[in-house]
Design a protein around this motif. Structure first.
Motif, PDB file in Angstrom:
ATOM      1  N   PHE A  11     -20.844 -22.344  26.421  1.00 26.90           N
ATOM      2  CA  PHE A  11     -21.968 -22.129  27.407  1.00 26.90           C
ATOM      3  C   PHE A  11     -22.175 -20.545  27.674  1.00 26.90           C
ATOM      4  N   VAL A  12     -21.148 -19.861  27.662  1.00 24.17           N
ATOM      5  CA  VAL A  12     -21.265 -18.400  27.907  1.00 24.17           C
ATOM      6  C   VAL A  12     -22.067 -17.687  26.841  1.00 24.17           C
TER       7      VAL A  12
ATOM      8  N   TRP B 149     -23.882 -19.293  24.503  1.00 23.85           N
ATOM      9  CA  TRP B 149     -25.274 -19.948  24.584  1.00 23.85           C
ATOM     10  C   TRP B 149     -26.410 -19.134  25.612  1.00 23.85           C
ATOM     11  N   VAL B 150     -25.733 -19.126  26.717  1.00 24.97           N
ATOM     12  CA  VAL B 150     -26.962 -18.806  27.800  1.00 24.97           C
ATOM     13  C   VAL B 150     -26.819 -17.396  27.992  1.00 24.97           C
ATOM     14  N   HIS B 151     -25.644 -16.611  27.631  1.00 30.36           N
ATOM     15  CA  HIS B 151     -25.732 -15.272  28.219  1.00 30.36           C
ATOM     16  C   HIS B 151     -25.700 -14.329  26.841  1.00 30.36           C
TER      17      HIS B 151
ATOM     18  N   PRO C 205     -28.966 -14.616  23.807  1.00 31.49           N
ATOM     19  CA  PRO C 205     -30.041 -13.937  24.244  1.00 31.49           C
ATOM     20  C   PRO C 205     -30.148 -12.313  24.061  1.00 31.49           C
TER      21      PRO C 205
ATOM     22  N   GLU D 261     -19.658 -11.326  25.993  1.00 29.06           N
ATOM     23  CA  GLU D 261     -20.506 -12.607  26.233  1.00 29.06           C
ATOM     24  C   GLU D 261     -20.782 -13.427  24.854  1.00 29.06           C
TER      25      GLU D 261
END
Length: 104
Positions: free
Chosen positions: A25-26, A28-30, A33, A64
């Motif tokens: 999740f870290v 993918w989300v941070h 991008p 990240e």
């Protein structure tokens, strides 16, 4: 199987799931991008330590993207190494397919 051993095993699998999913999740989300939109992030990132936006973004990408990948890889390496050393036990294929894997 004893109830406490079942609880311990469920606890261990739950922790493994949380650690792997948290790392992903870290990433993918941070992390992704920042990596995919590098030039846009370079314009909008804050520089709290006054070392330059480029270096700040590189450190953020390292923290990240690279670190979560290392965490997930390390956890999976531990799981597969322990299976390799200790043997799969009840998950062994020769137990489930007794006739098919006789000479393996």
């Amino acid at each position: 199987m004893d109830t406490s051993r079942r609880d311990d095993r469920a606890h261990d699998w739950g922790l493994l799931f949380l650690r792997v999913s948290g790392g992903l999740f870290v990433l993918w989300v941070h992390g992704l991008p920042k990596l995919l939109y590098y030039s846009a992030e370079l314009q909008s990132i804050e520089d709290p330590f006054h070392v330059g936006a480029n270096l700040t973004l590189m450190v953020a990408i390292f923290a990240e993207v690279v670190c979560p990948l290392l965490i997930v890889a390390w956890l999976l390496l531990i799981v597969f190494t322990s299976i390799l050393i200790a043997g799969p036990g009840r998950l062994a294929l020769n137990v489930r397919l007794a006739g098919a894997l006789r000479y393996v």
